[in-house]
Design a protein around this motif. Structure first.
Motif, PDB file in Angstrom:
ATOM      1  N   ASP A 134      18.834  19.430  12.512  1.00 30.17           N
ATOM      2  CA  ASP A 134      19.043  20.792  12.021  1.00 30.17           C
ATOM      3  C   ASP A 134      20.503  21.015  11.639  1.00 30.17           C
ATOM      4  O   ASP A 134      21.340  20.113  11.754  1.00 30.17           O
ATOM      5  N   SER A 135      20.792  22.216  11.180  1.00 29.74           N
ATOM      6  CA  SER A 135      22.139  22.537  10.706  1.00 29.74           C
ATOM      7  C   SER A 135      23.169  22.530  11.828  1.00 29.74           C
ATOM      8  O   SER A 135      24.373  22.510  11.569  1.00 29.74           O
ATOM      9  N   GLY A 136      22.702  22.522  13.065  1.00 27.18           N
ATOM     10  CA  GLY A 136      23.618  22.421  14.200  1.00 27.18           C
ATOM     11  C   GLY A 136      23.786  21.006  14.710  1.00 27.18           C
ATOM     12  O   GLY A 136      24.310  20.801  15.800  1.00 27.18           O
ATOM     13  N   SER A 137      23.309  20.016  13.918  1.00 24.08           N
ATOM     14  CA  SER A 137      23.420  18.583  14.240  1.00 24.08           C
ATOM     15  C   SER A 137      22.586  18.182  15.451  1.00 24.08           C
ATOM     16  O   SER A 137      22.868  17.186  16.124  1.00 24.08           O
ATOM     17  N   ASN A 138      21.547  18.973  15.742  1.00 22.65           N
ATOM     18  CA  ASN A 138      20.602  18.613  16.793  1.00 22.65           C
ATOM     19  C   ASN A 138      19.446  17.829  16.167  1.00 22.65           C
ATOM     20  O   ASN A 138      18.906  18.232  15.134  1.00 22.65           O
ATOM     21  N   THR A 139      19.066  16.724  16.784  1.00 24.35           N
ATOM     22  CA  THR A 139      18.031  15.854  16.235  1.00 24.35           C
ATOM     23  C   THR A 139      16.832  15.791  17.163  1.00 24.35           C
ATOM     24  O   THR A 139      16.987  15.605  18.382  1.00 24.35           O
ATOM     25  N   GLY A 140      15.658  15.975  16.598  1.00 25.08           N
ATOM     26  CA  GLY A 140      14.412  15.813  17.339  1.00 25.08           C
ATOM     27  C   GLY A 140      13.571  14.723  16.704  1.00 25.08           C
ATOM     28  O   GLY A 140      13.579  14.552  15.484  1.00 25.08           O
ATOM     29  N   THR A 141      12.847  13.974  17.537  1.00 25.65           N
ATOM     30  CA  THR A 141      12.034  12.858  17.059  1.00 25.65           C
ATOM     31  C   THR A 141      10.612  13.011  17.562  1.00 25.65           C
ATOM     32  O   THR A 141      10.388  13.277  18.751  1.00 25.65           O
ATOM     33  N   ALA A 142       9.642  12.853  16.682  1.00 27.92           N
ATOM     34  CA  ALA A 142       8.235  12.937  17.050  1.00 27.92           C
ATOM     35  C   ALA A 142       7.813  11.677  17.807  1.00 27.92           C
ATOM     36  O   ALA A 142       8.424  10.612  17.652  1.00 27.92           O
TER      37      ALA A 142
ATOM     38  N   ALA B 148       0.837  -1.185   0.000  1.00 29.22           N
ATOM     39  CA  ALA B 148       0.000   0.000   0.000  1.00 29.22           C
ATOM     40  C   ALA B 148       0.880   1.246   0.000  1.00 29.22           C
ATOM     41  O   ALA B 148       1.911   1.274   0.666  1.00 29.22           O
ATOM     42  N   THR B 149       0.450   2.264  -0.735  1.00 23.08           N
ATOM     43  CA  THR B 149       1.191   3.526  -0.782  1.00 23.08           C
ATOM     44  C   THR B 149       0.545   4.497   0.197  1.00 23.08           C
ATOM     45  O   THR B 149      -0.634   4.818   0.088  1.00 23.08           O
ATOM     46  N   ILE B 150       1.311   4.948   1.170  1.00 17.97           N
ATOM     47  CA  ILE B 150       0.818   5.769   2.276  1.00 17.97           C
ATOM     48  C   ILE B 150       1.515   7.125   2.252  1.00 17.97           C
ATOM     49  O   ILE B 150       2.724   7.207   2.013  1.00 17.97           O
ATOM     50  N   GLU B 151       0.756   8.191   2.503  1.00 17.89           N
ATOM     51  CA  GLU B 151       1.336   9.518   2.699  1.00 17.89           C
ATOM     52  C   GLU B 151       1.496   9.783   4.192  1.00 17.89           C
ATOM     53  O   GLU B 151       0.527   9.717   4.950  1.00 17.89           O
ATOM     54  N   PHE B 152       2.714  10.061   4.620  1.00 15.93           N
ATOM     55  CA  PHE B 152       3.022  10.400   6.005  1.00 15.93           C
ATOM     56  C   PHE B 152       3.280  11.909   6.059  1.00 15.93           C
ATOM     57  O   PHE B 152       4.225  12.406   5.436  1.00 15.93           O
ATOM     58  N   ASN B 153       2.438  12.630   6.779  1.00 16.87           N
ATOM     59  CA  ASN B 153       2.513  14.092   6.829  1.00 16.87           C
ATOM     60  C   ASN B 153       3.032  14.566   8.189  1.00 16.87           C
ATOM     61  O   ASN B 153       2.679  13.997   9.234  1.00 16.87           O
ATOM     62  N   TYR B 154       3.829  15.615   8.165  1.00 17.25           N
ATOM     63  CA  TYR B 154       4.390  16.148   9.405  1.00 17.25           C
ATOM     64  C   TYR B 154       4.774  17.602   9.180  1.00 17.25           C
ATOM     65  O   TYR B 154       4.844  18.091   8.036  1.00 17.25           O
ATOM     66  N   THR B 155       5.016  18.316  10.270  1.00 16.43           N
ATOM     67  CA  THR B 155       5.598  19.659  10.219  1.00 16.43           C
ATOM     68  C   THR B 155       6.779  19.705  11.179  1.00 16.43           C
ATOM     69  O   THR B 155       6.848  18.918  12.141  1.00 16.43           O
ATOM     70  N   VAL B 156       7.689  20.639  10.939  1.00 15.22           N
ATOM     71  CA  VAL B 156       8.849  20.776  11.793  1.00 15.22           C
ATOM     72  C   VAL B 156       9.175  22.258  11.930  1.00 15.22           C
ATOM     73  O   VAL B 156       8.982  23.039  10.990  1.00 15.22           O
ATOM     74  N   ASP B 157       9.686  22.632  13.108  1.00 10.25           N
ATOM     75  CA  ASP B 157      10.111  24.012  13.344  1.00 10.25           C
ATOM     76  C   ASP B 157      11.400  23.988  14.145  1.00 10.25           C
ATOM     77  O   ASP B 157      11.656  23.061  14.925  1.00 10.25           O
ATOM     78  N   ASP B 158      12.228  25.016  13.945  1.00  8.29           N
ATOM     79  CA  ASP B 158      13.511  25.057  14.624  1.00  8.29           C
ATOM     80  C   ASP B 158      14.095  26.452  14.444  1.00  8.29           C
ATOM     81  O   ASP B 158      13.765  27.156  13.480  1.00  8.29           O
ATOM     82  N   ASP B 159      14.976  26.855  15.363  1.00  3.31           N
ATOM     83  CA  ASP B 159      15.660  28.139  15.204  1.00  3.31           C
ATOM     84  C   ASP B 159      16.662  28.084  14.057  1.00  3.31           C
ATOM     85  O   ASP B 159      16.915  29.095  13.389  1.00  3.31           O
ATOM     86  N   ASN B 160      17.247  26.921  13.819  1.00  2.00           N
ATOM     87  CA  ASN B 160      18.197  26.733  12.726  1.00  2.00           C
ATOM     88  C   ASN B 160      17.487  26.201  11.489  1.00  2.00           C
ATOM     89  O   ASN B 160      16.313  25.809  11.529  1.00  2.00           O
ATOM     90  N   ASN B 161      18.201  26.156  10.390  1.00  2.00           N
ATOM     91  CA  ASN B 161      17.677  25.482   9.205  1.00  2.00           C
ATOM     92  C   ASN B 161      17.645  23.975   9.439  1.00  2.00           C
ATOM     93  O   ASN B 161      18.422  23.431  10.232  1.00  2.00           O
ATOM     94  N   ILE B 162      16.747  23.300   8.744  1.00  2.00           N
ATOM     95  CA  ILE B 162      16.631  21.854   8.873  1.00  2.00           C
ATOM     96  C   ILE B 162      17.502  21.201   7.806  1.00  2.00           C
ATOM     97  O   ILE B 162      17.351  21.462   6.605  1.00  2.00           O
ATOM     98  N   ALA B 163      18.420  20.350   8.246  1.00  2.00           N
ATOM     99  CA  ALA B 163      19.320  19.677   7.312  1.00  2.00           C
ATOM    100  C   ALA B 163      18.634  18.494   6.634  1.00  2.00           C
ATOM    101  O   ALA B 163      18.748  18.301   5.427  1.00  2.00           O
ATOM    102  N   ASN B 164      17.902  17.688   7.413  1.00  2.00           N
ATOM    103  CA  ASN B 164      17.214  16.527   6.837  1.00  2.00           C
ATOM    104  C   ASN B 164      16.161  16.009   7.803  1.00  2.00           C
ATOM    105  O   ASN B 164      16.228  16.251   9.012  1.00  2.00           O
ATOM    106  N   CYS B 165      15.201  15.289   7.254  1.00  2.00           N
ATOM    107  CA  CYS B 165      14.190  14.586   8.039  1.00  2.00           C
ATOM    108  C   CYS B 165      14.058  13.175   7.491  1.00  2.00           C
ATOM    109  O   CYS B 165      14.153  12.955   6.277  1.00  2.00           O
ATOM    110  N   SER B 166      13.821  12.220   8.380  1.00  2.00           N
ATOM    111  CA  SER B 166      13.723  10.814   7.982  1.00  2.00           C
ATOM    112  C   SER B 166      12.440  10.194   8.504  1.00  2.00           C
ATOM    113  O   SER B 166      12.022  10.455   9.639  1.00  2.00           O
TER     114      SER B 166
END
Length: 276
Positions: free
Chosen positions: A58-66, A1-19
């Motif tokens: 983020d660009s400061g190598s800080n990682t947050g997880t939902a 099955a093809t699923i869409e996973f939706n999320y939002t992210v916020d941070d003081d720095n730019n976001i480098a990547n999300c997985s």
């Protein structure tokens, strides 16, 4: 099955990547992230149960997880109804939704039907008991074709089978009797005891022994080739001589480990495997 996973992210720095992470494994990564705007991973997953989340760095190598969420992708659905909807197949009849007797689907006395459908394109469910038409699973035994008590399929008092058949080359169906079905399983029907039993639907006043089924992708195991020593080799030497066992392995997934057995006894395991 093809699923869409939706999320939002916020941070003081730019976001480098999300997985996107499903069952503790990274299944997709995005490096093009806009903060405070809905982001989407579109991912094809096989049938089963999943714990999923998204982590972002983020660009400061800080990682947050939902927080993790649960997701079940069912390969089939079943219901008891007076008639089967389009796409559903008639597998068994009942005279009521609980405390009921059963009849085979080719008889027409009872007014309720156990209806099931496959959610897999090209994988069809039928009531055929022959493995020549696909993978067949005996749901229940009946002692007669109409107005019958039932028993689960590992009992042998009754000799008439009510079957469910999956006609597919890429998927398999598995069923078990349980007190409750897992999230990726579908409850087909329920009985109150293992033999000489009445039958009920799985909703409302359902009996305690439930027939739980699922359709999942038939994933082949790894393919291995033994390279050396060749079959029937004879080695001259003392007990200190070193023998190198060479093989290769291929698989659609990554290889977790390979083990060497000599004379049916475990010798060693290798967890660093490079596939062909």
């Amino acid at each position: 099955a093809t699923i869409e996973f939706n999320y939002t992210v916020d941070d003081d720095n730019n976001i480098a990547n999300c997985s996107l992470i499903a069952n503790s494994s990274v299944v997709s990564t995005s490096t093009s992230i806009t903060k405070q705007v809905n982001q989407t991973f579109t991912q094809t997953l096989s049938q089963g149960g999943f714990n999923w989340t998204v982590n972002c760095t983020d660009s400061g190598s800080n990682t947050g997880t939902a927080p993790k969420r649960k997701l079940a992708i069912r390969g089939m659905d079943c219901e008891v109804a007076s008639s089967c909807q389009a796409g559903y197949y008639d597998l068994l009849h009942m005279n009521d939704t609980t405390n009921a007797h059963a009849e085979l689907p080719n008889r027409s006395i009872f007014g309720y039907k156990v209806c099931c459908k496959s959610n897999i394109a090209g994988a069809a469910l039928t009531a055929n008991c022959s493995s020549a038409f696909g993978s067949s699973w005996t749901m229940l035994h009946l002692y007669q074709e109409i107005n019958s008590h039932v028993e689960i399929n590992n009992r042998s008092i009754y000799n008439i089978s009510a079957c469910m058949n999956l006609n597919s080359t890429g998927y398999i169906m598995s069923c078990n009797y349980k007190t409750s079905c897992a999230s990726a399983e579908t409850c087909v029907a329920a009985v109150n005891q293992e033999t000489n039993s009445h039958i009920s639907s799985c909703s409302g006043d359902a009996y305690g022994i439930k027939l739980c089924c699922q359709i999942e992708q038939d994933t082949p195991p790894p393919t291995l080739n033994l390279i050396s020593p060749v079959n029937g080799s004879t080695w001259d030497g003392d007990a200190t001589q070193t023998v190198t066992f060479t093989y290769n392995v291929s698989d659609a997934n990554n290889i977790v480990n390979c083990s060497l057995f000599i004379n049916n006894e475990f010798d060693q395991v290798n967890t660093t495997i490079t596939k062909d």
